[in-house]
Design a protein around this motif. Structure first.
Motif, PDB file in Angstrom:
ATOM      1  N   THR A  49       0.829  -1.211   0.000  1.00  0.00           N
ATOM      2  CA  THR A  49       0.000   0.000   0.000  1.00  0.00           C
ATOM      3  C   THR A  49       0.861   1.259   0.000  1.00  0.00           C
ATOM      4  O   THR A  49       0.634   2.171  -0.802  1.00  0.00           O
ATOM      5  CB  THR A  49      -0.952   0.003   1.215  1.00  0.00           C
ATOM      6  N   VAL A  50       1.843   1.339   0.892  1.00  0.00           N
ATOM      7  CA  VAL A  50       2.649   2.562   0.969  1.00  0.00           C
ATOM      8  C   VAL A  50       3.520   2.737  -0.280  1.00  0.00           C
ATOM      9  O   VAL A  50       3.776   3.867  -0.696  1.00  0.00           O
ATOM     10  CB  VAL A  50       3.476   2.662   2.283  1.00  0.00           C
ATOM     11  N   ARG A  73       1.258   4.127  -2.979  1.00  0.00           N
ATOM     12  CA  ARG A  73       0.971   5.538  -2.710  1.00  0.00           C
ATOM     13  C   ARG A  73       2.167   6.454  -2.988  1.00  0.00           C
ATOM     14  O   ARG A  73       2.053   7.668  -2.915  1.00  0.00           O
ATOM     15  CB  ARG A  73       0.525   5.714  -1.258  1.00  0.00           C
ATOM     16  N   TRP A 106       5.018   6.625  -1.167  1.00  0.00           N
ATOM     17  CA  TRP A 106       5.593   7.131   0.077  1.00  0.00           C
ATOM     18  C   TRP A 106       7.001   6.614   0.357  1.00  0.00           C
ATOM     19  O   TRP A 106       7.664   7.108   1.272  1.00  0.00           O
ATOM     20  CB  TRP A 106       4.740   6.735   1.265  1.00  0.00           C
ATOM     21  N   VAL A 107       7.465   5.610  -0.378  1.00  0.00           N
ATOM     22  CA  VAL A 107       8.688   4.897   0.004  1.00  0.00           C
ATOM     23  C   VAL A 107       9.870   5.307  -0.872  1.00  0.00           C
ATOM     24  O   VAL A 107       9.803   5.268  -2.100  1.00  0.00           O
ATOM     25  CB  VAL A 107       8.480   3.370  -0.070  1.00  0.00           C
ATOM     26  N   ALA A 118       9.436   5.598   4.780  1.00  0.00           N
ATOM     27  CA  ALA A 118       8.059   5.765   4.311  1.00  0.00           C
ATOM     28  C   ALA A 118       7.573   7.094   4.861  1.00  0.00           C
ATOM     29  O   ALA A 118       7.520   7.289   6.078  1.00  0.00           O
ATOM     30  CB  ALA A 118       7.178   4.618   4.799  1.00  0.00           C
ATOM     31  N   GLU A 127       4.704  10.337   4.308  1.00  0.00           N
ATOM     32  CA  GLU A 127       3.494  10.920   3.729  1.00  0.00           C
ATOM     33  C   GLU A 127       3.514  12.409   4.051  1.00  0.00           C
ATOM     34  O   GLU A 127       3.273  12.810   5.190  1.00  0.00           O
ATOM     35  CB  GLU A 127       2.253  10.269   4.343  1.00  0.00           C
ATOM     36  N   HIS A 140       6.540   7.835   8.592  1.00  0.00           N
ATOM     37  CA  HIS A 140       5.879   6.677   9.200  1.00  0.00           C
ATOM     38  C   HIS A 140       6.879   5.589   9.585  1.00  0.00           C
ATOM     39  O   HIS A 140       6.623   4.833  10.531  1.00  0.00           O
ATOM     40  CB  HIS A 140       4.840   6.090   8.245  1.00  0.00           C
TER      41      HIS A 140
END
Length: 147
Positions: free
Chosen positions: A43-44, A47, A49-50, A64, A66, A71
Motif C-alpha cells: 500500500t505505501v 501511494r 511514500w517509500v 516511508a 506521507e 511513518h
C-alpha cells in the motif's frame, strides 16, 4: 549509495529489512502478521511514500513518508553506521520544511539518532496511537528557513 523510489519489486527485500528489526528486538511485541506487513508495504509503495537506499543493486534501507509525516525508517543491520539512515533523512528534509515522527520511548537508539539529526521532542504519549501500544515520543524537525 544511491536513493530511489520504492516499487513493488523491492517489497521482499524491504520486508526483510523491517523484519530484521521487528524480529530482532526483544522488547518489541509482535503485533502484525507477515501478511499484514506485506499488505501495508504494498500500500505505501503504491501511494509513492517509500524511498529506498541502495548499496549496489540491493536495498539496504527505506523511509516511508506521507507529506511531513515519517511513518517508518529502517536500515538493514549490516548497513547500520554507514550513513544510510542519515541519507534517507537528508533526502526527506530536502523535500519539506518540516518533518515529524513518533519513536517508541524504549527505542533509545532511534531517539538519539533523530535528536542528532535535528529533531526535537514535542511531546510524549501513552502509545494509544501506535500498533504496539507502547509509550512514544513525538519529534519534529524544522528547516532553518522555516524558523
Amino acid at each position: 549509495m544511491r536513493l530511489g523510489q520504492g516499487h513493488i519489486g523491492h517489497v521482499p527485500r524491504l520486508l526483510a529489512i523491517l523484519w530484521a528489526f521487528t524480529r530482532g528486538t526483544a522488547w518489541l511485541p509482535k503485533v502484525r502478521s507477515p501478511f499484514t506487513d506485506l499488505r501495508v508495504m504494498c500500500t505505501v509503495i503504491r501511494r509513492g511514500w517509500v524511498r529506498v537506499a541502495f548499496d549496489g543493486a540491493w536495498p539496504v534501507g527505506f523511509i516511508a513518508r506521507e507529506g511531513s509525516r515519517i511513518h517508518a525508517l529502517y536500515v538493514h543491520p549490516k548497513a547500520r553506521g554507514r550513513g544510510v539512515g542519515r541519507a534517507l533523512l537528508q533526502d526527506a528534509k530536502a523535500q519539506a520544511c518540516q518533518l515529524d515522527l513518533y519513536v517508541l520511548q524504549q527505542n533509545h537508539g532511534a531517539w538519539a539518532f533523530y535528536a542528532r539529526e535535528g529533531f526535537a521532542e514535542a511531546g510524549r504519549g501513552t502509545g494509544a496511537g501506535n500498533d504496539e501500544n507502547l509509550p512514544d515520543i513525538r519529534m519534529i524537525w524544522y528547516a532553518r528557513e522555516a524558523l
